[in-house]
Enzyme design. Structure first.
Site, PDB file in Angstrom:
ATOM      1  N   GLU A 129      29.095 -45.575  23.444  1.00  0.00           N
ATOM      2  CA  GLU A 129      29.006 -44.345  24.235  1.00  0.00           C
ATOM      3  C   GLU A 129      27.793 -44.487  25.144  1.00  0.00           C
ATOM      4  OE1 GLU A 129      31.559 -42.313  24.252  1.00  0.00           O
ATOM      5  OE2 GLU A 129      32.404 -43.697  22.796  1.00  0.00           O
ATOM      6  N   LYS A 181      19.597 -48.342  12.916  1.00  0.00           N
ATOM      7  CA  LYS A 181      18.452 -48.873  13.651  1.00  0.00           C
ATOM      8  C   LYS A 181      18.128 -47.909  14.797  1.00  0.00           C
ATOM      9  CE  LYS A 181      18.062 -50.852  17.275  1.00  0.00           C
ATOM     10  NZ  LYS A 181      16.941 -50.012  17.703  1.00  0.00           N
TER      11      LYS A 181
HETATM   12  P1  NAD Z   1      19.058 -47.993  25.435  1.00  0.00           P
HETATM   13  O1  NAD Z   1      20.328 -48.665  25.821  1.00  0.00           O
HETATM   14  O2  NAD Z   1      17.802 -48.495  25.992  1.00  0.00           O
HETATM   15  O3  NAD Z   1      18.885 -48.006  23.851  1.00  0.00           O
HETATM   16  C1  NAD Z   1      19.883 -47.480  23.005  1.00  0.00           C
HETATM   17  C2  NAD Z   1      19.717 -48.115  21.633  1.00  0.00           C
HETATM   18  O4  NAD Z   1      19.980 -49.500  21.742  1.00  0.00           O
HETATM   19  C3  NAD Z   1      18.306 -48.002  21.063  1.00  0.00           C
HETATM   20  O5  NAD Z   1      18.373 -47.837  19.669  1.00  0.00           O
HETATM   21  C4  NAD Z   1      17.719 -49.340  21.390  1.00  0.00           C
HETATM   22  O6  NAD Z   1      16.662 -49.673  20.541  1.00  0.00           O
HETATM   23  C5  NAD Z   1      18.915 -50.224  21.165  1.00  0.00           C
HETATM   24  N1  NAD Z   1      18.860 -51.562  21.761  1.00  0.00           N
HETATM   25  C6  NAD Z   1      18.113 -52.007  22.795  1.00  0.00           C
HETATM   26  N2  NAD Z   1      18.362 -53.308  23.029  1.00  0.00           N
HETATM   27  C7  NAD Z   1      19.309 -53.688  22.150  1.00  0.00           C
HETATM   28  C8  NAD Z   1      20.008 -54.904  21.915  1.00  0.00           C
HETATM   29  N3  NAD Z   1      19.798 -56.006  22.632  1.00  0.00           N
HETATM   30  N4  NAD Z   1      20.905 -54.935  20.919  1.00  0.00           N
HETATM   31  C9  NAD Z   1      21.160 -53.843  20.180  1.00  0.00           C
HETATM   32  N5  NAD Z   1      20.535 -52.663  20.360  1.00  0.00           N
HETATM   33  C10 NAD Z   1      19.622 -52.583  21.339  1.00  0.00           C
HETATM   34  O7  NAD Z   1      19.274 -46.447  25.785  1.00  0.00           O
HETATM   35  P2  NAD Z   1      18.203 -45.272  25.600  1.00  0.00           P
HETATM   36  O8  NAD Z   1      17.213 -45.366  26.698  1.00  0.00           O
HETATM   37  O9  NAD Z   1      17.726 -45.219  24.193  1.00  0.00           O
HETATM   38  O10 NAD Z   1      19.110 -43.993  25.801  1.00  0.00           O
HETATM   39  C11 NAD Z   1      19.425 -43.457  27.043  1.00  0.00           C
HETATM   40  C12 NAD Z   1      20.831 -43.853  27.451  1.00  0.00           C
HETATM   41  O11 NAD Z   1      21.760 -43.394  26.474  1.00  0.00           O
HETATM   42  C13 NAD Z   1      21.257 -43.226  28.760  1.00  0.00           C
HETATM   43  O12 NAD Z   1      21.959 -44.174  29.522  1.00  0.00           O
HETATM   44  C14 NAD Z   1      22.179 -42.103  28.309  1.00  0.00           C
HETATM   45  O13 NAD Z   1      23.116 -41.711  29.291  1.00  0.00           O
HETATM   46  C15 NAD Z   1      22.837 -42.722  27.127  1.00  0.00           C
HETATM   47  N6  NAD Z   1      23.404 -41.726  26.229  1.00  0.00           N
HETATM   48  C16 NAD Z   1      24.761 -41.615  26.143  1.00  0.00           C
HETATM   49  C17 NAD Z   1      25.337 -40.660  25.324  1.00  0.00           C
HETATM   50  C18 NAD Z   1      26.838 -40.524  25.198  1.00  0.00           C
HETATM   51  O14 NAD Z   1      27.299 -39.855  24.279  1.00  0.00           O
HETATM   52  N7  NAD Z   1      27.614 -41.129  26.084  1.00  0.00           N
HETATM   53  C19 NAD Z   1      24.516 -39.805  24.585  1.00  0.00           C
HETATM   54  C20 NAD Z   1      23.132 -39.945  24.692  1.00  0.00           C
HETATM   55  C21 NAD Z   1      22.582 -40.914  25.508  1.00  0.00           C
END
Ligand code: NAD
Length: 521
Positions: A291, A210
């Site tokens: 992560e 997803k």
């Molecule tokens: P996000 O948490 O908004 O979304 C991440 C994913 O979760 C997306 O696919 C989103 O659609 C999904 N999602 C949203 N609500 C959900 C729910 N209730 N249940 C299940 N899935 C849901 O994050 P983002 O804005 O897409 O990404 C940026 C973040 O990711 C930043 O905090 C960044 O630091 C982190 N990140 C971490 C790593 C790592 O390896 N630690 C790598 C890349 C990005």
């Protein structure tokens, strides 16, 4: 079985030198080809079938929000059930294949993506505003995950080492878990999606992917590569749509065996909590891999090569608009060299060009209007908390997209919002420390522990940082972004995540369970 018996030794995919006119021209031609494919519809992929729905999600170019990159089908509850049916039906035969059969499919998938790498990178330029190098690096990382996990999987074929017992044969071996839900973020929209899907898959699991609703189109293009590589139907399924429809529904589902998530702390915490609940019909405890974010710091002391330190800071802070989880958002400089380092950082920041990704500027647009507003909100907060030294607002002259000026705040107090919260945009907080001890304490003074770095010529301090700098990925005398698969296993501590270490030797084991068989003869 040793990987070298089957495949050539692993080596990361090279990037591309866009200063070479022919490389540049070739990539621009790929951009034109993909430009001709923008705006089309991208159905779900369930059991190998393209499934259209009656609702569609727009994905637009962050640099030109009026430009439709494509429309992704929006899945509903019926599609979620179909995806679980397909993934569980595929699980039996897929899990029983020899490991090397599945590994070969990953190597084949890598070959398909390598042949299409300019095309894939061009999609990233349009869908996520990556400049050419960032886009190629994202594709290269996706290829690396396939090549590396293909080889690593072969280490898990042999039974675990146990001792003998008279009159019996005792064998402990690894088996896959079942169907997992893969939830990647938008920032490494291809690499993380691919890595978090093919890792579990190569060891025999099947998945429902997803993607982020901000970047669903590249996921559909990736599924074309999966088809071309010859994966059986149902092994990798794609459901796109709104978080409100899909997020909780997939995580809560009793047929979800594990969740492989990368994203923000807020979403990760929600998933952790919900996945812990056993729902009616569920026969297992869900395994959850999370992560998450960071508030990554680079320390510069008075012994450092200050020119190199400033270059590392600017590359780590503003690469891909500061939208990497590894991005440097805090630059902690010891007082003796604070003014000189800040001056050098400001000089380099002033040289960054801001503009459309398709023109290959240093800094492009941030991903969405929502992020744009959020980042600008932090910039306004920063103006009240610290001294604005560069940037500080919209970069309207760059175009109609979500462009923000590379922004530097100086004399940022440790307790301020901009020093504590993940901003995820082109905003750097420069903080002053009395000496190295205080710098290290400041660096460790957050809830996160993802990446960090030290620029120093002092051996004792570098050694101390190795032990005491609480991050999953510590970089000494270099930039703090750009981890390479198989070389720098990636993932953090504390609220930055469960430390599954993507691209590392322990990663695949997490998606397997051990079974012990004892036979008395
Ligand atoms: P996000 O948490 O908004 O979304 C991440 C994913 O979760 C997306 O696919 C989103 O659609 C999904 N999602 C949203 N609500 C959900 C729910 N209730 N249940 C299940 N899935 C849901 O994050 P983002 O804005 O897409 O990404 C940026 C973040 O990711 C930043 O905090 C960044 O630091 C982190 N990140 C971490 C790593 C790592 O390896 N630690 C790598 C890349 C990005």
């Amino acid at each position: 079985m040793r990987p070298d018996d089957l495949f050539e030794p692993y080596a990361p995919e090279p990037f591309a030198d866009f200063s070479d006119a022919s490389v540049n021209a070739s990539f621009r031609a790929a951009l034109e080809r993909v430009r001709g494919e923008l705006g089309t519809d991208h159905p779900l992929v369930i059991d190998g079938q393209r499934v259209s729905t009656d609702a569609w999600l727009d994905s637009t170019d962050p640099c030109a929000p009026d430009r439709l990159v494509g429309r992704a089908a929006m899945a509903n509850a019926k599609h979620i059930e179909q995806a679980f049916d397909a993934a569980w039906a595929a699980f039996g035969p897929w899990s029983r294949l020899p490991m090397e059969h599945r590994a070969r499919l990953l190597v084949k998938l890598a070959a398909v993506m390598r042949r299409r790498r300019e095309e894939l990178a061009a999609w990233l330029v349009f869908e996520a505003s990556k400049n050419y190098l960032e886009a190629i690096a994202d594709v290269a990382e996706a290829i690396d995950f396939c090549e590396y996990y293909a080889r690593e999987s072969l280490h898990l074929v042999a039974p675990a080492r146990t001792y003998h017992w008279p009159g019996e044969e005792n064998t402990s071996f690894y088996q896959p878990l079942g169907v997992g839900v893969v939830i990647p973020p938008w920032n490494f929209l291809l690499a993380i999606l691919v890595g978090t899907a093919v890792g579990p898959v190569v060891v025999g699991n099947t998945v429902i992917v997803k993607p982020s609703p901000s970047t669903p189109i590249i996921a559909s293009v990736f599924m074309d590569c999966v088809d071309e590589a010859g994966f059986p139907p149902g092994v990798i399924n794609l459901v796109t749509g709104a978080d409100a429809d899909l997020g909780d529904a997939l995580v809560d589902h009793p047929r979800t065996r594990f969740v492989n998530f990368t994203g923000s702390v807020a979403t990760g915490m929600r998933i952790n909590e919900r996945a812990a609940k056993v729902n009616p019909g569920q026969k297992w405890l869900k395994r959850v891999f999370l992560e998450m974010g960071g508030k990554d710091a680079l320390i510069v002391d008075e012994t450092a090569d200050l020119a190199a330190a400033a270059a590392a800071a600017v590359a780590s802070g503003f690469g891909f608009q500061g939208q990497k989880c590894s991005a440097m958002s805090r630059l902690i400089v010891v007082s003796d060299v604070y003014d000189e380092v800040l001056g050098r950082v400001l000089d380099l920041t002033a040289k960054l060009s801001v503009g459309p990704a398709e023109e290959n500027h240093d800094v492009g647009a941030v991903i969405t209007e929502r992020q744009y507003d959020k980042i600008l909100g932090y910039v306004e907060a920063g103006k009240l908390e610290a001294r604005l030294a560069a940037g500080g607002g919209k970069a309207e002259s760059a175009g109609p997209g979500w462009f923000i000026q590379p922004t530097v705040f100086a004399e940022v107090p440790p307790s301020s919002t901009i020093a504590c919260e993940e901003i995820f945009g082109p905003v750097v907080s420069v903080m002053r420390a009395k000496g190295f001890d205080e710098a290290l304490a400041l660096a460790n003074g957050t809830i996160y522990g993802l990446t960090g770095g030290v620029m120093s010529r002092d051996r004792a301090r570098l050694e101390r940082a190795r032990r005491e700098f609480a991050v999953g990925n510590l970089y000494l005398n270099r930039k703090i972004t750009g981890a390479l698969v198989g070389i720098q296993p990636f993932g953090g501590f504390n609220m930055s995540g469960t430390n599954s270490k993507a691209g590392g030797p322990d990663y695949l084991r997490g998606f397997m369970e051990m079974k012990t068989v004892s036979e008395r003869f």
